[in-house]
Design a protein around this motif. Sequence first.
Motif, PDB file in Angstrom:
ATOM      1  N   VAL A 476       0.742  -1.359  -0.279  1.00 54.10           N
ATOM      2  CA  VAL A 476      -0.309   0.100   0.442  1.00 54.10           C
ATOM      3  C   VAL A 476       0.759   1.152  -0.188  1.00 54.10           C
ATOM      4  CG1 VAL A 476      -0.332  -0.258   2.463  1.00 54.10           C
ATOM      5  CG2 VAL A 476      -2.302   1.085   1.243  1.00 54.10           C
ATOM      6  N   GLY A 480      -0.746   2.075  -3.059  1.00 53.81           N
ATOM      7  CA  GLY A 480      -1.822   3.166  -2.538  1.00 53.81           C
ATOM      8  C   GLY A 480      -2.057   4.232  -3.080  1.00 53.81           C
ATOM      9  N   THR A 498      -4.621   9.175   3.592  1.00 51.82           N
ATOM     10  CA  THR A 498      -4.414   8.507   3.286  1.00 51.82           C
ATOM     11  C   THR A 498      -3.833   7.395   2.241  1.00 51.82           C
ATOM     12  OG1 THR A 498      -6.283   8.026   2.167  1.00 51.82           O
ATOM     13  CG2 THR A 498      -6.856   7.953   4.429  1.00 51.82           C
ATOM     14  N   ARG A 499      -3.534   6.124   2.332  1.00 54.39           N
ATOM     15  CA  ARG A 499      -2.953   5.178   0.970  1.00 54.39           C
ATOM     16  C   ARG A 499      -3.714   3.967   1.432  1.00 54.39           C
ATOM     17  NH1 ARG A 499       2.266   6.694  -0.852  1.00 54.39           N
ATOM     18  NH2 ARG A 499       1.591   5.339  -2.553  1.00 54.39           N
ATOM     19  N   THR A 500      -3.883   3.563   0.056  1.00 55.13           N
ATOM     20  CA  THR A 500      -5.341   2.596  -0.181  1.00 55.13           C
ATOM     21  C   THR A 500      -5.438   1.701  -0.930  1.00 55.13           C
ATOM     22  OG1 THR A 500      -7.397   4.247   1.187  1.00 55.13           O
ATOM     23  CG2 THR A 500      -8.034   1.916   0.017  1.00 55.13           C
ATOM     24  N   GLU A 504      -6.650  -1.864   2.194  1.00 52.71           N
ATOM     25  CA  GLU A 504      -5.251  -1.981   3.716  1.00 52.71           C
ATOM     26  C   GLU A 504      -6.128  -0.520   3.153  1.00 52.71           C
ATOM     27  OE1 GLU A 504      -3.542  -4.727   5.037  1.00 52.71           O
ATOM     28  OE2 GLU A 504      -2.304  -2.533   6.111  1.00 52.71           O
ATOM     29  N   THR A 505      -5.823   0.265   4.455  1.00 52.36           N
ATOM     30  CA  THR A 505      -5.516   1.753   4.687  1.00 52.36           C
ATOM     31  C   THR A 505      -4.909   1.895   5.308  1.00 52.36           C
ATOM     32  OG1 THR A 505      -8.088   1.803   3.223  1.00 52.36           O
ATOM     33  CG2 THR A 505      -6.958   3.359   4.685  1.00 52.36           C
ATOM     34  N   TRP A 506      -4.196   3.104   5.074  1.00 53.01           N
ATOM     35  CA  TRP A 506      -3.172   3.743   5.978  1.00 53.01           C
ATOM     36  C   TRP A 506      -3.341   5.370   6.352  1.00 53.01           C
ATOM     37  CZ3 TRP A 506       2.615   2.133   5.533  1.00 53.01           C
ATOM     38  CH2 TRP A 506       3.063   0.873   5.826  1.00 53.01           C
ATOM     39  N   TRP A 525     -13.424   7.891  11.480  1.00 50.86           N
ATOM     40  CA  TRP A 525     -12.442   7.204  11.461  1.00 50.86           C
ATOM     41  C   TRP A 525     -12.045   7.237  13.178  1.00 50.86           C
ATOM     42  CZ3 TRP A 525      -8.984   6.069   8.019  1.00 50.86           C
ATOM     43  CH2 TRP A 525      -9.397   7.098   6.513  1.00 50.86           C
TER      44      TRP A 525
END
Length: 562
Positions: A476, A480, A498-500, A504-506, A525
Amino acid sequence: MTIKHETQQGNPSATPTKAWWKEAVVYQVYWRSFYDSDGDGFGDMEGLIEKLDYIQGLGIDIIWLNPVFESPDLDNGYDISDYESVMPKAGTMEIWEKLLAEVHARGMKLIMDLVVNHTSMAHPWFLESRSSRDNPKRDWYIWRDGQDLHPPNNWRSYFTPSTWEWDVETEQFYFHSFATEQPDLNWENPELRQEIYRMMRFWLDKGIDGFRLDAIALLAKPESFEDAQNPEDIAYLTNNPGLHDYLQEMHREVFSRYDVVTVGETAFVSPEDGLKFVDEERGELNMLFHFEVCDEMPTWDMLRFKQVQRRWYDGLWGRGWGSQFLNNHDHTRQVTRYGNDGAFRVQSAKLLATMLHTLPGTPYVYQGEEIGMTGVRFPSINHYNDIAMRNRYEEEVSKGRDPQEVLEELQPLSRDNSRTPMQWNDSEHGGFSSGPPWIYPNPNYKDINVEKDGASPDSVYRYYQRLIALRKQYEVMVYGNFEELEPWREDEHLYVYTRTLGEETWLIVLNHADQPAILELPESWRNQERVLLLDNYAGADDEIGGPLQLGPHEARIYRMNG
Ligand code: TEU
């Protein structure tokens, strides 16, 4: 083959194609300042070989080696006089072969910094070209008549008031985008181009893994050199018609035949221009360095930085690939220019790294940033080596300006800020050399050095190790999709995005400020399960459901629903 010139914007919701160089982290070695193995005061390739384990220890995948080709060294190797031999200062061809083997033996790759926009005026090609107007290589460079001994136009170069230099022998001007000693090659000449392609294949056939292409957006020149309305705005040197024809030919004749990576140094490009270089449908370069930050943002401006990131993500994503960096051998050290190199130097160095490694694109680590090395202020112009700075100082002082005022004006952005010797320990010269170094060390080497950083529980090097290890563990971080959280889009200090990728999400949270911050996550969130993957304060996380309480320059990476 028809030249593809149309280009579209990127596709922000796409999942990019996979490639090893997209997943890589690059470490730039300015070898003359990295480690000196023989005490002559210059770093060298033997010294680099001795330090390869240090680089590999970070988790680095690719080493970018600044130019080592034979050169009079007036612009620190960017004035090449023989493309197929090595500058003795750096070592020998045998040592270069050993370096390549040692890099590969550690599972890393090596890309060479190659300058094909210009050569040194000491290059045999130029010596032939300037010998007479009818020499067969005359047209390998750019010669023009002046107007009554005046230059053909009013353009200035990067390093001098004019791009034209009068040659008394043949009574014409030659063109140079940089120093007088760096005449530009004439890329209109097909014979010259083929010779450059042959030379590129010479190095690729030795097994290198790609090129960093210096000043590559300058190759094409305009048909007629009309005067510029504003000679100080030197963007006219770049992106002239025909450039992409050359790059597509270069790709066909060279790059397409090898599994290598190419990164173009492309100044003065917008995302729209940039996509023409790296659109994977076009067959030119793999990625680029743009300079909408380092050339155009003198000091930190979070809102401007966010805007640049949005532009380039929307402009390239899903179609082409970019890079992330905030310093290199031309740009002063990021923790000084864009962070806090005082009370919060360690936290700030880690925050900037977290940002560059979690934003879209391949991250480039410039030697010394992994221990938080800082910029420098030398007391006089005589302490400075950089030809660009010295030329500009002379130019300004010759106008009658106060020398001290000019010095202080040029110091913050002098390229020497990032060229001081690597600081290995607190011994003389920072452990860089047993002899006096070619350039003065930063006096703070006694406090900021590899040994001391390594002994610290807050080691910046170890933080980089953990950051880079995450990249190898989670796709990701590379592929992502990028999206900012709305409430902080216009926040001058907090950067929350975010990176998705698939499920998977960061969530990345950065407090780029000298003050603490309290961050109330949106309802959706706030109560989500999360794992704190990395934090530059190494403290416990806040209670789920409650606000995030961030220290000055605190950076956090969360894996949501982790
Ligand atoms: O720099 C090219 C150059 O000066 C600009 O593209 C500038 O780098 C960019 O606008 C970002 O500031 C390259 C090398 O990196 C530099 O060290 C050399 O002096 C120069 O070319 C000439 O080869």
